[in-house]
Design a protein around this motif. Sequence first.
Motif, PDB file in Angstrom:
ATOM      1  N   LEU A 215       9.208  52.224  53.349  1.00  0.00           N
ATOM      2  CA  LEU A 215      10.181  52.987  52.580  1.00  0.00           C
ATOM      3  C   LEU A 215      11.116  53.758  53.490  1.00  0.00           C
ATOM      4  O   LEU A 215      10.766  54.132  54.601  1.00  0.00           O
ATOM      5  CB  LEU A 215       9.462  53.999  51.678  1.00  0.00           C
ATOM      6  CG  LEU A 215       8.633  53.475  50.510  1.00  0.00           C
ATOM      7  CD1 LEU A 215       7.848  54.628  49.902  1.00  0.00           C
ATOM      8  CD2 LEU A 215       9.530  52.855  49.465  1.00  0.00           C
ATOM      9  N   ALA A 216      12.300  54.002  52.974  1.00  0.00           N
ATOM     10  CA  ALA A 216      13.217  54.967  53.582  1.00  0.00           C
ATOM     11  C   ALA A 216      13.611  55.935  52.485  1.00  0.00           C
ATOM     12  O   ALA A 216      13.781  55.548  51.327  1.00  0.00           O
ATOM     13  CB  ALA A 216      14.445  54.269  54.152  1.00  0.00           C
ATOM     14  N   GLY A 231      16.594  63.107  46.337  1.00  0.00           N
ATOM     15  CA  GLY A 231      15.964  62.172  47.260  1.00  0.00           C
ATOM     16  C   GLY A 231      15.511  60.912  46.551  1.00  0.00           C
ATOM     17  O   GLY A 231      14.784  60.979  45.557  1.00  0.00           O
ATOM     18  N   GLU A 232      15.964  59.764  47.046  1.00  0.00           N
ATOM     19  CA  GLU A 232      15.560  58.481  46.480  1.00  0.00           C
ATOM     20  C   GLU A 232      14.868  57.650  47.549  1.00  0.00           C
ATOM     21  O   GLU A 232      15.379  57.517  48.670  1.00  0.00           O
ATOM     22  CB  GLU A 232      16.765  57.717  45.935  1.00  0.00           C
ATOM     23  CG  GLU A 232      17.396  58.378  44.722  1.00  0.00           C
ATOM     24  CD  GLU A 232      18.520  57.547  44.129  1.00  0.00           C
ATOM     25  OE1 GLU A 232      18.815  57.723  42.932  1.00  0.00           O
ATOM     26  OE2 GLU A 232      19.106  56.726  44.863  1.00  0.00           O
ATOM     27  N   SER A 237      13.513  45.842  50.154  1.00  0.00           N
ATOM     28  CA  SER A 237      14.220  44.943  49.235  1.00  0.00           C
ATOM     29  C   SER A 237      15.443  45.607  48.612  1.00  0.00           C
ATOM     30  O   SER A 237      16.076  45.043  47.727  1.00  0.00           O
ATOM     31  CB  SER A 237      13.271  44.477  48.128  1.00  0.00           C
ATOM     32  OG  SER A 237      12.693  45.593  47.465  1.00  0.00           O
ATOM     33  N   ASP A 238      15.774  46.840  49.080  1.00  0.00           N
ATOM     34  CA  ASP A 238      16.945  47.593  48.626  1.00  0.00           C
ATOM     35  C   ASP A 238      16.797  48.064  47.179  1.00  0.00           C
ATOM     36  O   ASP A 238      17.785  48.255  46.470  1.00  0.00           O
ATOM     37  CB  ASP A 238      18.221  46.759  48.777  1.00  0.00           C
ATOM     38  CG  ASP A 238      19.460  47.642  48.901  1.00  0.00           C
ATOM     39  OD1 ASP A 238      19.310  48.787  49.363  1.00  0.00           O
ATOM     40  OD2 ASP A 238      20.551  47.195  48.528  1.00  0.00           O
ATOM     41  N   THR A 239      15.560  48.257  46.747  1.00  0.00           N
ATOM     42  CA  THR A 239      15.279  48.726  45.392  1.00  0.00           C
ATOM     43  C   THR A 239      14.902  50.201  45.426  1.00  0.00           C
ATOM     44  O   THR A 239      14.072  50.619  46.233  1.00  0.00           O
ATOM     45  CB  THR A 239      14.115  47.927  44.768  1.00  0.00           C
ATOM     46  OG1 THR A 239      14.459  46.545  44.755  1.00  0.00           O
ATOM     47  CG2 THR A 239      13.838  48.397  43.344  1.00  0.00           C
ATOM     48  N   VAL A 240      15.516  50.996  44.552  1.00  0.00           N
ATOM     49  CA  VAL A 240      15.152  52.409  44.429  1.00  0.00           C
ATOM     50  C   VAL A 240      13.887  52.493  43.590  1.00  0.00           C
ATOM     51  O   VAL A 240      13.876  52.107  42.418  1.00  0.00           O
ATOM     52  CB  VAL A 240      16.280  53.220  43.762  1.00  0.00           C
ATOM     53  CG1 VAL A 240      15.835  54.658  43.535  1.00  0.00           C
ATOM     54  CG2 VAL A 240      17.538  53.184  44.617  1.00  0.00           C
ATOM     55  N   CYS A 241      12.808  52.993  44.192  1.00  0.00           N
ATOM     56  CA  CYS A 241      11.542  53.016  43.469  1.00  0.00           C
ATOM     57  C   CYS A 241      11.074  54.429  43.119  1.00  0.00           C
ATOM     58  O   CYS A 241      10.069  54.591  42.425  1.00  0.00           O
ATOM     59  CB  CYS A 241      10.456  52.285  44.251  1.00  0.00           C
ATOM     60  SG  CYS A 241      10.109  52.986  45.877  1.00  0.00           S
TER      61      CYS A 241
END
Length: 249
Positions: A215-216, A231-232, A237-241
Motif C-alpha cells: 500500500l501507499a 488520507g487514502e 493495482s491503483d485501487t483506493v481501498c
Amino acid sequence: QSSFGCAADEAERMRERRVFLWSVIIATVVVVVVVGDDEVAKLIERTDQLTHDFECFQRKINKRIDPERLKRAGSLEARVETLEGHPCGSGRYQCGGDDPQCISDLLVCDGHADCRNEEDEKHCELHLKPGDKFVGERVFDHCRRLEPEHITLTINSVSTATFFTGYPKLQITVNIHVDKDDVETEAGAPTIAYYSFAKNQLVIVGGLGSNTDSLALIGQFDGHNFDRFVGEAILESDTVCSRFIYHRQ
C-alpha cells in the motif's frame, strides 16, 4: 470579488479615514484661534465621536481579516477547485493569476521562479515537523481484514536534499489501532514519506500492510489548513481501498 480583495479595499478605506481624522484635528486647532469656547467644545465632541466610530470600524475590519476565517475561505476554495478538476493535467502545477501557466511539479519550490508571477516559490514552508502527530478516523477500509478504527501517524524526522527541495523526506511511524470482539490490538512500523509542495500531498510508501499487495498512503492537504488532511490508501493495482480523515493532535 474574493475575500482578499475585500480586505484590501477595506484597508484602503481605513487609511482614507485616518487622513480624514487628522484633517479634522488640524482644523480644530486652527478654529481655536478664531471661534469661541462653545464652538471648540462642539468640535472636540464631534472629533471624539469620529474617533470612536473609526475604532469600531477598525475592529470590524480586524474581525473580517481574521487568519482563521481566511484559512477556512481558502479551504473552501480548494474544495471547489478539486471538484472542478485540475486544468494542467497530471504532474503539472498551475501558477494561477490572470495569466494561468502550467509548469512541471518538479520545478515547484526548487529555489528558482519558473512561473511568470513567481507563484511556484511563494508557498514553500513545510508545516510538518518532528513530533507532530495525526490521528485518522476511518471512513471506510477494505484493505485489511481487521478494519482498524483509527491510524496514528507520528513524524520522527524531516530532511530536505539540496538538489530536491520540492520534496522533503520524512521518517514516520505508523500505528494501526484495532478494536474487535472486545480485543484491542495495535501494530506499529516505521516508514518513509515525502511531501510534495506542488500538490500539497504527503505520500507514505509502505508500512501499512494489506491482505493482497503493498500500500501507499496519499495524504491530501488543501494548502490552507495544515491541521487536517484526507488520507487514502492505494494498492499497486491503483485501487483506493481505504479513506481516513486525519487531524493534528
